[in-house]
Design an enzyme around this catalytic site. Sequence first.
Site, PDB file in Angstrom:
ATOM      1  N   SER A 214     -28.519 -49.091  22.670  1.00  0.00           N
ATOM      2  CA  SER A 214     -27.252 -48.478  21.521  1.00  0.00           C
ATOM      3  C   SER A 214     -25.902 -48.271  22.087  1.00  0.00           C
ATOM      4  O   SER A 214     -24.836 -48.581  21.500  1.00  0.00           O
ATOM      5  CB  SER A 214     -27.880 -47.476  20.469  1.00  0.00           C
ATOM      6  N   HIS A 242     -31.368 -50.502  15.993  1.00  0.00           N
ATOM      7  CA  HIS A 242     -30.072 -51.352  16.266  1.00  0.00           C
ATOM      8  C   HIS A 242     -30.447 -52.670  16.075  1.00  0.00           C
ATOM      9  O   HIS A 242     -29.604 -53.547  16.488  1.00  0.00           O
ATOM     10  CB  HIS A 242     -29.185 -51.052  17.487  1.00  0.00           C
ATOM     11  N   LYS A 273     -30.499 -46.569   9.376  1.00  0.00           N
ATOM     12  CA  LYS A 273     -29.248 -47.375   9.848  1.00  0.00           C
ATOM     13  C   LYS A 273     -29.156 -48.294   8.884  1.00  0.00           C
ATOM     14  O   LYS A 273     -28.549 -48.105   7.819  1.00  0.00           O
ATOM     15  CB  LYS A 273     -29.505 -47.656  11.150  1.00  0.00           C
TER      16      LYS A 273
END
Length: 427
Positions: A214, A242, A273
């Site tokens: 990340s 991610h 996310k």
Amino acid sequence: MSLGKASWSLLKAVRVCLPYPATVWGRSYAAVAEARIVLEKELDSIRAAGTWKAERIITSKQGPQINVEGSHSNILNFCANNYLGLSSHPDVVQAGIDALKSHGAGLSSVRFICGTQDLHKHLEQKLAEFHEREACILYASCFDANAGLFEVLLGPDDAVLSDELNHASIIDGIRLCRARRLRYKHMDLSDLEDRLKESQSSRMRLIVTDGVFSMDGDVAPLTGICDLAEQYGAMVFIDECHATGFLGPRGRGTDELLGVMDRVHIVNSTLGKALGGAAGGYTVGPKALVELLRQRSRPYLFSNSLPPPVVGCATRAVELLLASSEIAQSMTAKTMRFRDGMTQAGFTIAGSAHPICPVMLGDARLASQMADDMLKLGVYVIGFSFPVVPKGKARIRVQISAAHTEEDIDRCVKAFIQTGRKHGVVP
């Protein structure tokens, strides 16, 4: 009057009312005062190093444009994990409202007592389907999923081989298990093979890596990792926080991007996310592992169930991605537009083609000052410095969203150029 004198005056007044001996109160005050000195000294050192992390206050919903307290116009947001723009998608928001009305605000319970609703089981089924794995288990966060996995799966006769730059939650989770712990150099397949040879006497071995790292936006070499795992009889785990939702042709993640979905055995990821951005994490993998986690994983057993509105939002986000990959496919062109524009201007951008675009600056104070100047130009970004990244590798981490327009991206690049020239970073 200083805080210390005020506290002592208040303490003397309280002592008149309460029957505790003076020596007890004195020792208590001395302990608190000593702790305060230690804490303030540590806080001062953070400020002096230029690594103080102030929290800006957002007064709007999350999105490509936000309102920030103290600013008088819409601000472009380029540092959220809202990769697909689903945090405020009307369908996702409505699903949360519907779940709130039908299933309440929360469960007031852990899953195995009276905290499992049909909503939770439905989301777990959808996530297993999305990742093409046998089963899924939900957690309050992916940090909890990482904290709950390794001590259940691995014992003292086993070994875990971890990339040296894995996320803090992976590191903390591995510390909780009793397996032999070996670190290999970042994305270094040769060093990983050496660690595999070193651990050949172990009963089970698990290779652990972020799918995408990340802080740098670099993608793990999963093809080579899976080759080595099969050669030496190891399993492969990836953290896909991610990557889930937007990497790969259908947004399934790093394993799909690199064509190894059937060779990666365990995946942990997040709902916080790309998948709506609210909260929650999960593990997908073999059914037997998921069933064992339900019986023994401490974060699962001792944490409240995910609130129904969060589950409703995440379920709708997953359903949108199962129905179409159009949103995920829009990311590549926008990411490269930003990367190309910044590189041409003279900035150093780490990583490759990932929407995480770290603008490398080196100095922590510089990163913080540039981020503040960018906000004055209407662009919200944050400087990252130690301990989030290694000393001397401070950067501003830009994150591209599918919700950003080309005009948004061009405006962000223009602001970086103006700010970079002010600080002597680019010509």
